[in-house]
Design a protein around this motif. Sequence first.
Motif, mmCIF file in Angstrom:
data_model
loop_
_atom_site.group_PDB
_atom_site.id
_atom_site.type_symbol
_atom_site.label_atom_id
_atom_site.label_comp_id
_atom_site.label_asym_id
_atom_site.label_seq_id
_atom_site.Cartn_x
_atom_site.Cartn_y
_atom_site.Cartn_z
ATOM 1 N N THR A 167 0.819 -1.206 0.000
ATOM 2 C CA THR A 167 0.000 0.000 0.000
ATOM 3 C C THR A 167 0.854 1.257 0.000
ATOM 4 N N ASP A 168 2.013 1.185 0.673
ATOM 5 C CA ASP A 168 2.898 2.347 0.711
ATOM 6 C C ASP A 168 3.378 2.749 -0.679
ATOM 7 N N PHE A 169 3.443 1.799 -1.620
ATOM 8 C CA PHE A 169 3.907 2.080 -2.985
ATOM 9 C C PHE A 169 2.757 2.030 -3.991
ATOM 10 N N ASN A 170 1.526 1.982 -3.458
ATOM 11 C CA ASN A 170 0.338 1.894 -4.327
ATOM 12 C C ASN A 170 0.411 0.689 -5.262
ATOM 13 N N LEU A 171 0.902 -0.427 -4.719
ATOM 14 C CA LEU A 171 1.018 -1.649 -5.500
ATOM 15 C C LEU A 171 -0.159 -2.572 -5.200
ATOM 16 N N PHE A 172 -0.507 -3.384 -6.195
ATOM 17 C CA PHE A 172 -1.574 -4.363 -6.012
ATOM 18 C C PHE A 172 -0.981 -5.647 -5.463
ATOM 19 N N ALA A 173 -1.486 -6.092 -4.334
ATOM 20 C CA ALA A 173 -1.004 -7.332 -3.724
ATOM 21 C C ALA A 173 -1.868 -8.504 -4.187
ATOM 22 N N LYS A 174 -1.211 -9.558 -4.583
ATOM 23 C CA LYS A 174 -1.912 -10.742 -5.044
ATOM 24 C C LYS A 174 -2.667 -11.391 -3.891
ATOM 25 N N PRO A 175 -3.953 -11.701 -4.085
ATOM 26 C CA PRO A 175 -4.724 -12.328 -3.005
ATOM 27 C C PRO A 175 -4.108 -13.653 -2.565
ATOM 28 N N VAL A 176 -4.175 -13.911 -1.267
ATOM 29 C CA VAL A 176 -3.644 -15.155 -0.715
ATOM 30 C C VAL A 176 -4.805 -16.070 -0.362
ATOM 31 N N ASN A 177 -4.799 -17.249 -0.943
ATOM 32 C CA ASN A 177 -5.840 -18.239 -0.665
ATOM 33 C C ASN A 177 -5.217 -19.448 0.023
ATOM 34 N N LEU A 178 -5.994 -20.075 0.872
ATOM 35 C CA LEU A 178 -5.504 -21.259 1.564
ATOM 36 C C LEU A 178 -5.393 -22.426 0.588
ATOM 37 N N PRO A 179 -4.291 -23.163 0.619
ATOM 38 C CA PRO A 179 -4.169 -24.336 -0.254
ATOM 39 C C PRO A 179 -5.123 -25.433 0.175
ATOM 40 N N LEU A 180 -5.510 -26.240 -0.783
ATOM 41 C CA LEU A 180 -6.415 -27.358 -0.517
ATOM 42 C C LEU A 180 -5.616 -28.644 -0.355
ATOM 43 N N VAL A 181 -5.997 -29.446 0.607
ATOM 44 C CA VAL A 181 -5.377 -30.758 0.782
ATOM 45 C C VAL A 181 -6.031 -31.721 -0.198
ATOM 46 N N ILE A 182 -5.228 -32.296 -1.089
ATOM 47 C CA ILE A 182 -5.781 -33.231 -2.076
ATOM 48 C C ILE A 182 -5.405 -34.680 -1.767
ATOM 49 N N ILE A 183 -4.324 -34.871 -1.016
ATOM 50 C CA ILE A 183 -3.922 -36.223 -0.607
ATOM 51 C C ILE A 183 -3.461 -36.157 0.845
ATOM 52 N N ASN A 184 -3.994 -37.023 1.648
ATOM 53 C CA ASN A 184 -3.603 -37.091 3.057
ATOM 54 C C ASN A 184 -3.380 -38.552 3.427
ATOM 55 N N ASP A 185 -2.110 -38.871 3.734
ATOM 56 C CA ASP A 185 -1.737 -40.233 4.124
ATOM 57 C C ASP A 185 -2.197 -41.262 3.097
ATOM 58 N N GLY A 186 -1.955 -40.964 1.829
ATOM 59 C CA GLY A 186 -2.256 -41.894 0.749
ATOM 60 C C GLY A 186 -3.697 -41.898 0.288
ATOM 61 N N LYS A 187 -4.535 -41.035 0.861
ATOM 62 C CA LYS A 187 -5.951 -40.995 0.486
ATOM 63 C C LYS A 187 -6.224 -39.751 -0.347
ATOM 64 N N LEU A 188 -6.858 -39.947 -1.514
ATOM 65 C CA LEU A 188 -7.151 -38.859 -2.427
ATOM 66 C C LEU A 188 -8.499 -38.226 -2.105
ATOM 67 N N PHE A 189 -8.532 -36.882 -2.028
ATOM 68 C CA PHE A 189 -9.779 -36.140 -1.824
ATOM 69 C C PHE A 189 -10.204 -35.558 -3.166
ATOM 70 N N GLU A 190 -11.087 -36.270 -3.841
ATOM 71 C CA GLU A 190 -11.487 -35.846 -5.184
ATOM 72 C C GLU A 190 -12.268 -34.535 -5.159
ATOM 73 N N GLU A 191 -12.974 -34.240 -4.054
ATOM 74 C CA GLU A 191 -13.710 -32.980 -3.996
ATOM 75 C C GLU A 191 -12.758 -31.789 -4.016
ATOM 76 N N SER A 192 -11.535 -31.969 -3.482
ATOM 77 C CA SER A 192 -10.543 -30.895 -3.527
ATOM 78 C C SER A 192 -10.024 -30.698 -4.944
#
Length: 235
Positions: A167-192
């Motif tokens: 903001t001090d330089f009037n720059l646009f900051a890229k939005p930060v989104n939470l990453p999605l977990v797609i595999i946990n301990d060998g299990k695939l989350f297809e909804e992710s």
Amino acid sequence: MLGVFGVIKNISLLGFIIRTFIVGIIAFLVGRYILKRTLNQLTAYDFVLVWILGALTVAPLLDGEISFTYIIVPLLTLFFWHYIFSLISLKNRKLSLFFNGKPIILIDDGKIIRKNLKKHFINVDLLMSELRLKNIFDISEVKYVILETNGHFSIVKKEPNRPVTPTDFNLFAKPVNLPLVIINDGKLFEESLVKSGVDKDWLMNNLAMYNIDDIKNIYLATIDSSKKLYVAKKD
């Protein structure tokens, strides 16, 4: 069962084990249903409440002559009154300040308020320690220090010492989104996968870059909004 729940002068080993199991369930319910605000803020009132609830919960283990009936009634009563007090505090700011206290300014515009330090038994060493925890080693950089109602210190640096932001330089900051977990301990989350806009074929092609051909060999895999993968293999 009367040898477990009632007043017992000489409790058996089996009775003690059963009581321990029941106390574990009660402790879980206390932690599960207590207001999250209590655990997050832990004001003086909340601290006393949690301490009393813990003492009541383990009382049947410390003394066999304490019946579970003796602790259930005060537990429910304390839960009820804490809920009522929290509801009243939400609606009335004056009562909220009475129950929870109010923040105390320890440094105001760079000036140390000595009377507030003395009032709350905070010496300079403790104050400097809190500043160092916030990566501040020179007190001249500080504009405000506030002692919050939960005992934490909020610190505001003077303007020349604050980190530069886009903001001090009037720059646009890229939005930060939470990453999605797609595999946990060998299990695939297809909804992710669906939420991230990729399919299983895309995933397997990218996993090949990590020399992985079987999802079961992955401990954790996440994907962010730019479709960047993070992959941690199983040992």
